[in-house]
Design an enzyme around this catalytic site. Structure first.
Site, PDB file in Angstrom:
ATOM      1  N   CYS A  30      26.398  36.819  40.480  1.00 29.63           N
ATOM      2  CA  CYS A  30      27.369  37.491  41.363  1.00 29.63           C
ATOM      3  C   CYS A  30      27.117  39.002  41.336  1.00 29.63           C
ATOM      4  O   CYS A  30      27.194  39.631  40.286  1.00 29.63           O
ATOM      5  CB  CYS A  30      28.792  37.186  40.899  1.00 29.63           C
ATOM      6  N   LYS A  57      35.755  25.542  39.376  1.00 33.67           N
ATOM      7  CA  LYS A  57      36.288  26.497  38.406  1.00 33.67           C
ATOM      8  C   LYS A  57      37.081  25.812  37.293  1.00 33.67           C
ATOM      9  O   LYS A  57      37.789  24.833  37.539  1.00 33.67           O
ATOM     10  CB  LYS A  57      37.186  27.505  39.135  1.00 33.67           C
ATOM     11  N   VAL A  70      36.016  36.442  39.832  1.00 35.23           N
ATOM     12  CA  VAL A  70      35.180  37.173  38.902  1.00 35.23           C
ATOM     13  C   VAL A  70      34.595  38.348  39.674  1.00 35.23           C
ATOM     14  O   VAL A  70      34.406  38.231  40.885  1.00 35.23           O
ATOM     15  CB  VAL A  70      34.032  36.319  38.297  1.00 35.23           C
ATOM     16  N   GLU A  86      38.631  43.197  40.584  1.00 32.77           N
ATOM     17  CA  GLU A  86      38.032  44.096  41.577  1.00 32.77           C
ATOM     18  C   GLU A  86      36.976  44.962  40.892  1.00 32.77           C
ATOM     19  O   GLU A  86      37.291  45.862  40.117  1.00 32.77           O
ATOM     20  CB  GLU A  86      39.064  44.994  42.278  1.00 32.77           C
ATOM     21  N   SER A  87      35.719  44.722  41.259  1.00 38.28           N
ATOM     22  CA  SER A  87      34.613  45.356  40.534  1.00 38.28           C
ATOM     23  C   SER A  87      34.686  46.883  40.494  1.00 38.28           C
ATOM     24  O   SER A  87      34.422  47.497  39.458  1.00 38.28           O
ATOM     25  CB  SER A  87      33.281  44.910  41.140  1.00 38.28           C
TER      26      SER A  87
END
Lengths: 241, 241
Positions: A30, A57, A70, A86-87
């Protein structure tokens, strides 16, 4: 938890040592999760990784990531062991919390300009998804990437952050690492042009040699292999496990 | 520039005094632009407002807002007179640049949690747009709003920021101010339930009495009037001019 195996439906929730280390819930391929790995590694913050099978999941995922997303970063040292999602928010949190190797500029205007640039990067990520799932959008991809080529010219530095990689560089890297996937999907029509993107091409070379990037790198062949599986409905999350 | 008239296609670019004041390019009924007004007013930062007709945009808008977006905040005091876009980025910039009346918490975790909460607010804004343009999505709207009701319960304070309004409160307010528009669009099926949302209902009352909110307030009737025009293809930007 570093076996790299992805936990899915029916799995037991992993029992992690009570050592106060951060816990990153991730998926190995990801690009958003990769952002969190890169910042943690850039900061040399020790953490546990728990890889998640995103197709099926695990039932317990909701406990650490209520929206089942993720990356999710759980903070066992904080009251209630909260999780962040939230990256970009995770990345900025880490940059504020761990001052070593600062990634975002301190100046409010420069910070804002970097954030606007990353907001505009969604044109690249959207075009990437369109290519992957609809096999169209290559022109849009190059147009969006051109914003970044021009910005590097404007900034006059090898990295967006100057002479060494910083926030913007690491936040966009996961998609640059996956350029070859576009080639795999589109085959003959793929036409990355180093003459059109000389600064981006140079940036890719420089980042490939960066220790932080190398700490979480997958080869073009590995990314292609992952996407080949995903496209055929048989995602091999554990390709690198 | 405070006449409130919206400049459109064919208009001359306004000549603003060379006084170093910030310049906000806005639209009087845009909820995102309202966020910028609220933060500027909360900080008591003097600024010029230039209102833009978003249906027929002025040709010169591209010079100050290359993506033709509002809000755009031009900074005449900075080298090259750069402009910032994206309401949340503008708001955070202002909060960092002007420390008076701080709006975001200083603690990195609390900052991150507030930002995640605002990220989740997009479920409210998306549902709002769906209601306005497709007359559906009321259930989604209430479900999304419930996240905020529950968060107020969890925080145990009248405002998201505690005993006085802060970042989250001002960032979500523009949509609370427009609740009546949903009633106008959906008529009899509109069913805001103060029993389901007691904390939100109280928050609305408290914010209505807040000086910052009052500094840029439009009544439910005015919002409805604006949307009535917009729905009929005859947007009256200058309703309050």
């Amino acid at each position: 938890m570093s076996s790299g195996k992805h936990l899915g439906k029916g799995s037991s929730k992993p029992v992690l040592p009570d050592d106060g280390k951060l816990r990153l819930f991730s998926m190995r391929f990801c690009p958003y999760a990769e952002r969190a790995h890169l910042v943690l590694n850039a900061k040399k913050v020790p953490y546990h990784t728990v890889y998640i099978n995103l197709t099926e999941k695990p039932e317990w995922l909701v406990e650490v990531s209520p929206l089942l997303k993720v990356p999710a970063l759980q903070l066992p040292g904080e009251k209630g062991e909260p999780s962040l999602i939230e990256s970009l928010i995770i990345a900025e949190y880490l940059d504020e919390k761990y001052p070593q190797n600062p990634l975002l500029p301190k100046d409010p205007l420069k910070r804002a300009e970097d954030k606007i640039l990353l907001e505009r990067f969604s044109a690249v990520t959207n075009a990437f998804m369109k290519i992957l799932f609809q096999s169209t959008g290559l022109d849009d991809y190059w147009l969006a990437l051109e914003i970044f080529e021009k910005e590097l010219v404007k900034r006059g530095t090898p990295f967006f952050s100057g002479d060494r990689p910083g926030f913007v560089d690491y936040m966009i890297w996961p998609w640059l690492e996956r350029l070859a996937v576009i080639g795999f999907i589109l085959e003959d029509s793929y036409n990355f042009d180093a003459k059109r993107f000389p600064r981006i091409a140079k940036l890719i070379d420089l980042l490939k040699a960066d220790d932080v990037v190398k700490s979480f790198y997958a080869t073009p062949e590995q990314h292609i292999e992952f996407w080949r599986g995903r496209k055929s409905g048989n995602t091999n999350y554990d390709l690198l496990a």
